[in-house]
Design an enzyme around this catalytic site. Structure first.
Site, PDB file in Angstrom:
ATOM      1  N   TYR A  35      56.506  47.199  72.486  1.00  0.00           N
ATOM      2  CA  TYR A  35      56.320  47.016  73.752  1.00  0.00           C
ATOM      3  C   TYR A  35      56.555  48.210  74.800  1.00  0.00           C
ATOM      4  O   TYR A  35      55.903  48.839  75.676  1.00  0.00           O
ATOM      5  CB  TYR A  35      57.219  45.935  74.399  1.00  0.00           C
ATOM      6  CG  TYR A  35      57.166  45.627  75.898  1.00  0.00           C
ATOM      7  CD1 TYR A  35      56.053  44.797  76.540  1.00  0.00           C
ATOM      8  CD2 TYR A  35      58.057  45.953  76.614  1.00  0.00           C
ATOM      9  CE1 TYR A  35      56.099  44.506  77.782  1.00  0.00           C
ATOM     10  CE2 TYR A  35      58.468  45.655  78.049  1.00  0.00           C
ATOM     11  CZ  TYR A  35      57.059  44.924  78.582  1.00  0.00           C
ATOM     12  OH  TYR A  35      57.126  44.340  79.990  1.00  0.00           O
ATOM     13  N   SER A  92      57.131  49.287  83.190  1.00  0.00           N
ATOM     14  CA  SER A  92      58.238  48.504  83.056  1.00  0.00           C
ATOM     15  C   SER A  92      59.345  49.501  82.885  1.00  0.00           C
ATOM     16  O   SER A  92      59.150  50.769  82.783  1.00  0.00           O
ATOM     17  CB  SER A  92      58.080  47.585  81.860  1.00  0.00           C
ATOM     18  OG  SER A  92      59.588  47.189  81.474  1.00  0.00           O
TER      19      SER A  92
HETATM   20  N1  LIG Z   1      59.359  39.859  83.832  1.00  0.00           N
HETATM   21  C1  LIG Z   1      59.891  40.946  83.443  1.00  0.00           C
HETATM   22  O1  LIG Z   1      60.834  40.833  83.173  1.00  0.00           O
HETATM   23  C2  LIG Z   1      58.895  42.396  83.316  1.00  0.00           C
HETATM   24  C3  LIG Z   1      59.682  43.231  83.493  1.00  0.00           C
HETATM   25  C4  LIG Z   1      58.966  44.626  83.588  1.00  0.00           C
HETATM   26  C5  LIG Z   1      57.559  44.510  83.437  1.00  0.00           C
HETATM   27  N2  LIG Z   1      56.865  43.405  83.609  1.00  0.00           N
HETATM   28  C6  LIG Z   1      55.448  43.397  83.356  1.00  0.00           C
HETATM   29  O2  LIG Z   1      55.068  42.844  84.481  1.00  0.00           O
HETATM   30  C7  LIG Z   1      53.606  42.582  83.993  1.00  0.00           C
HETATM   31  C8  LIG Z   1      53.582  41.054  84.682  1.00  0.00           C
HETATM   32  O3  LIG Z   1      54.047  40.269  83.598  1.00  0.00           O
HETATM   33  P1  LIG Z   1      55.049  39.001  84.094  1.00  0.00           P
HETATM   34  O4  LIG Z   1      56.187  39.082  83.819  1.00  0.00           O
HETATM   35  O5  LIG Z   1      54.537  38.472  85.371  1.00  0.00           O
HETATM   36  O6  LIG Z   1      54.559  37.822  82.930  1.00  0.00           O
HETATM   37  P2  LIG Z   1      53.577  36.664  82.821  1.00  0.00           P
HETATM   38  O7  LIG Z   1      53.430  36.254  81.619  1.00  0.00           O
HETATM   39  O8  LIG Z   1      54.061  35.658  83.807  1.00  0.00           O
HETATM   40  O9  LIG Z   1      52.247  37.150  83.771  1.00  0.00           O
HETATM   41  C9  LIG Z   1      51.044  37.930  82.658  1.00  0.00           C
HETATM   42  C10 LIG Z   1      49.901  37.557  83.062  1.00  0.00           C
HETATM   43  O10 LIG Z   1      48.951  38.188  82.479  1.00  0.00           O
HETATM   44  C11 LIG Z   1      48.014  37.403  81.888  1.00  0.00           C
HETATM   45  N3  LIG Z   1      47.380  38.137  80.690  1.00  0.00           N
HETATM   46  C12 LIG Z   1      47.771  38.274  79.384  1.00  0.00           C
HETATM   47  N4  LIG Z   1      46.989  38.667  78.576  1.00  0.00           N
HETATM   48  C13 LIG Z   1      45.792  39.079  79.385  1.00  0.00           C
HETATM   49  C14 LIG Z   1      44.657  39.716  79.005  1.00  0.00           C
HETATM   50  N5  LIG Z   1      44.169  40.006  77.853  1.00  0.00           N
HETATM   51  N6  LIG Z   1      43.715  39.825  80.111  1.00  0.00           N
HETATM   52  C15 LIG Z   1      44.025  39.530  81.289  1.00  0.00           C
HETATM   53  N7  LIG Z   1      45.155  38.883  81.607  1.00  0.00           N
HETATM   54  C16 LIG Z   1      46.076  38.759  80.599  1.00  0.00           C
HETATM   55  C17 LIG Z   1      48.631  36.238  81.579  1.00  0.00           C
HETATM   56  O11 LIG Z   1      47.663  35.046  81.455  1.00  0.00           O
HETATM   57  C18 LIG Z   1      49.672  36.134  82.760  1.00  0.00           C
HETATM   58  O12 LIG Z   1      48.944  35.340  83.659  1.00  0.00           O
HETATM   59  C19 LIG Z   1      53.409  42.766  82.708  1.00  0.00           C
HETATM   60  O13 LIG Z   1      52.603  44.125  82.697  1.00  0.00           O
HETATM   61  C20 LIG Z   1      54.964  42.867  82.409  1.00  0.00           C
HETATM   62  O14 LIG Z   1      55.079  43.671  81.064  1.00  0.00           O
HETATM   63  C21 LIG Z   1      57.494  41.931  83.344  1.00  0.00           C
END
Ligand SMILES: NC(=O)c1ccc[n+]([C@@H]2O[C@H](COP(=O)([O-])OP(=O)(O)OC[C@H]3O[C@@H](n4cnc5c(N)ncnc54)[C@H](O)[C@@H]3O)[C@@H](O)[C@H]2O)c1
Length: 282
Positions: free
Chosen positions: A160, A147
């Site tokens: 985080y 991120s």
């Molecule tokens: N959306 C944002 O603004 C953003 C920004 C920067 C980074 N990210 C990163 O992107 C990645 C994806 O997140 P997202 O935004 O798509 O969120 P999201 O919540 O839509 O997807 C995250 C997925 O991870 C799964 N998950 C959670 N715990 C788990 C575990 N213990 N084992 C396996 N799967 C698990 C959830 O069930 C979900 O399907 C994450 O690493 C997040 O930190 C997101």
């Protein structure tokens, strides 16, 4: 820049956190390029939804429940994937969760859950998949989702940020080590800013046994939710940019270029030994 990875058709991609958000979008982007897929998540309903969306591409993914924070789960998933497909070419260590609140009120459960999923999830993916990817001798790439929080220090997000900074350095070390070994495996670290996904509702996946939440989380929840919801790039945009980065052999994939000014400020603060600037707008 390193050599990119371009021949997607028929190759195998593993995606953790594929039941929602960026992971689902990566699955769709990989399928549209003719890749064979293994999709892992703790959320089986989400995975089934992703499977349904993939049907349009004629993709028939291996779908499996896997808690990435658990080394045994990831090892068993890797065994199943290698048994089914023989090798893995793109490994997306993407699953993640977010917690908020003041550092001094973060609970031991907040730390264990976040470090478990965001950091150990990536470490477990590397441990269970990369040795066999190296041994296979084919070209491949590991794409770890960090991120911009991996480069910045955001008030209310210390837990985080700590996990994401760790994912950035883990990815950098991995890249250097694979180069020393002469492995044909590149590394990218995906560093998006806010995008509308399920991340603001990450609590839905918090295990009951790690239920103690930072009592000050609510002070930051509304701002996080608003920022996530108003993110201009969609998960699909992020997946598209990620594949451009993979093709180009780019290590750092920064999907939101405007945030680079804040990263530059932090870097300069460090090099100038200045007190850190709080670059988060209020
Ligand atoms: N959306 C944002 O603004 C953003 C920004 C920067 C980074 N990210 C990163 O992107 C990645 C994806 O997140 P997202 O935004 O798509 O969120 P999201 O919540 O839509 O997807 C995250 C997925 O991870 C799964 N998950 C959670 N715990 C788990 C575990 N213990 N084992 C396996 N799967 C698990 C959830 O069930 C979900 O399907 C994450 O690493 C997040 O930190 C997101």
């Amino acid at each position: 820049m390193e050599e990119g990875f371009r021949n997607f058709a028929g190759r195998v991609a593993v995606i953790t956190g594929a039941g929602s958000g960026i992971g689902r979008a990566l699955a769709l982007a990989a399928a549209s390029r003719g890749m064979r897929l293994a999709l892992l998540d703790v959320d089986m309903n989400g995975l089934e939804e992703t499977r349904g969306l993939l049907a349009a591409h004629g993709a028939q993914p291996l779908v499996r429940r896997c808690d990435v924070s658990k080394a045994d789960d990831v090892q068993a998933a890797a065994d199943a994937v290698f048994a089914e497909f023989g090798n893995v070419h793109l490994l997306f260590n993407n699953a993640g969760v977010a917690v908020g609140g003041y550092s001094w009120l973060a609970t031991a459960d907040d730390w264990q859950w976040s470090l478990g999923v965001n950091l150990m999830g990536v470490a477990n993916g590397i441990r269970s998949f990369v040795p066999r990817m190296i041994a296979a001798g084919e070209e491949g790439r590991v794409v770890n989702t960090a991120s911009v929080a991996g480069f910045l220090s955001v008030p209310g997000s210390s837990v985080y940020c700590a996990t994401k900074h760790a994912v950035v350095t883990l990815s950098e070390c991995l890249r250097h080590e694979l180069a020393i070994e002469g492995a044909r495996i590149g590394v990218s670290v995906l560093c998006p800013a806010f995008a509308p996904t399920g991340i603001a509702d990450a609590e839905r996946n918090r295990p009951a046994g790690l239920g103690a939440k930072n009592p000050s989380a609510g002070l930051f929840d509304t701002r996080l939710r608003k920022a996530v919801e108003s993110g201009r790039l969609t998960a699909d945009d992020i997946a598209r940019i990620t594949f451009v980065g993979i093709e180009a052999g780019r290590f750092y994939i920064l999907t939101h270029p405007k945030i680079k000014a804040a990263i530059a400020t932090r870097m300069e603060d460090i090099l100038e030994e200045r007190t850190p600037t709080d670059t988060v707008p209020r």
